[in-house]
Design an enzyme around this catalytic site. Sequence first.
Site, PDB file in Angstrom:
ATOM      1  N   ASN A   1     -10.517  -2.582  -6.150  1.00 42.17           N
ATOM      2  CA  ASN A   1      -9.699  -1.687  -6.985  1.00 42.17           C
ATOM      3  C   ASN A   1     -10.286  -1.463  -8.389  1.00 42.17           C
ATOM      4  O   ASN A   1      -9.922  -0.508  -9.076  1.00 42.17           O
ATOM      5  CB  ASN A   1      -8.259  -2.202  -7.132  1.00 42.17           C
ATOM      6  CG  ASN A   1      -7.417  -2.039  -5.875  1.00 42.17           C
ATOM      7  OD1 ASN A   1      -6.477  -2.802  -5.641  1.00 42.17           O
ATOM      8  ND2 ASN A   1      -7.740  -1.052  -5.049  1.00 42.17           N
TER       9      ASN A   1
ATOM     10  N   ASP B   1       0.833  -1.198   0.000  1.00 45.75           N
ATOM     11  CA  ASP B   1       0.000   0.000   0.000  1.00 45.75           C
ATOM     12  C   ASP B   1       0.872   1.254   0.000  1.00 45.75           C
ATOM     13  O   ASP B   1       1.987   1.253   0.513  1.00 45.75           O
ATOM     14  CB  ASP B   1      -0.914  -0.011   1.239  1.00 45.75           C
ATOM     15  CG  ASP B   1      -2.114   0.914   1.055  1.00 45.75           C
ATOM     16  OD1 ASP B   1      -2.362   1.346  -0.088  1.00 45.75           O
ATOM     17  OD2 ASP B   1      -2.779   1.197   2.057  1.00 45.75           O
TER      18      ASP B   1
HETATM   19  C1  IPE Z   1      -1.139   0.160  -3.583  1.00 42.61           C
HETATM   20  O1  IPE Z   1      -1.018   1.544  -3.617  1.00 42.61           O
HETATM   21  C2  IPE Z   1      -1.243  -0.467  -4.958  1.00 42.61           C
HETATM   22  C3  IPE Z   1      -2.578  -0.923  -5.357  1.00 42.61           C
HETATM   23  C4  IPE Z   1      -3.663  -0.878  -4.628  1.00 42.61           C
HETATM   24  C5  IPE Z   1      -2.699  -1.484  -6.686  1.00 42.61           C
HETATM   25  P1  IPE Z   1      -2.277   2.499  -3.665  1.00 42.61           P
HETATM   26  O2  IPE Z   1      -2.622   2.723  -5.095  1.00 42.61           O
HETATM   27  O3  IPE Z   1      -3.387   1.957  -2.823  1.00 42.61           O
HETATM   28  O4  IPE Z   1      -1.681   3.827  -3.041  1.00 42.61           O
HETATM   29  P2  IPE Z   1      -2.368   4.854  -2.031  1.00 42.61           P
HETATM   30  O5  IPE Z   1      -2.995   4.053  -0.932  1.00 42.61           O
HETATM   31  O6  IPE Z   1      -3.375   5.613  -2.810  1.00 42.61           O
HETATM   32  O7  IPE Z   1      -1.239   5.699  -1.558  1.00 42.61           O
HETATM   33 MG    MG Z   2      -4.081   2.295  -0.889  1.00 42.80          MG
END
Ligand code: IPE
Ligand code: MG
Length: 222
Positions: free
Chosen positions: A50, A2
């Site tokens: 996601n 994350d």
């Molecule tokens: C983690 O980083 C990667 C994925 C979820 C694919 P994030 O994209 O969640 O990054 P933040 O949480 O917005 O900083």
């Molecule tokens: Mg994240």
Amino acid sequence: MDGNGRWAKERGLPRREGHRAGAESVREIMEACKELGVEYLTLFAFSSENWSRPAAEVHALMALLERFLREKAKDLDRQDVRLLAIGQLDRLPAKTRTLLDSIIARTASHSSMTMVLALSYGAREEIVAAARSLATDTAAGRLLPEAIDAELFSSRLQTTGIPDPDLLIRTSGEMRISNFLLWQISYAEIVIVKKNWPDFREGDLFEAVEEYQRRHRRFGAL
Ligand code: IPE
Ligand code: MG
């Protein structure tokens, strides 16, 4: 994994640059785990939630995944690493899925380490699917309700054959699980690291493992 987005934002870069840098961490952590003798490394790469991110970000993540798979295929062979994937893989773009399936097949006989990619993964969906499969068998008269125990339930999860994690590392300081391996982490030791995933490298992994080694695991006993 994350904090890719925050890593990029702190640098005034687009989010996809954070994901790109995060892919470098994946490469490094995979090699470090191999060196440490870790037998199973599971990476939460893309959650079932996601998909609701902007299409451009989802597209960039899929493109990165494809690039990672294409570039890593040879290393997985060389390092004797087997690739597996859990999640609702049928939701992945056909091209990504085909590539993933081909590398899973190609590395099936490797045995030094198993790398499990959680893709379009959600623990609740996984648990619901397991419950549904048991209910189907029960309704069809193939299974007695009394025969359902934790072991049988586990065997209907996508992680069947994969041991429960000993250590769960979450980066970016968030103190939550976010629908990851809810059943399987019952007794996992949790280490929360402040760094964002793109900054999480070999030395940070070693520190997390040292922290794990200082813990006393009692599994509910004395
Ligand atoms: C983690 O980083 C990667 C994925 C979820 C694919 P994030 O994209 O969640 O990054 P933040 O949480 O917005 O900083
Ligand atoms: Mg994240």
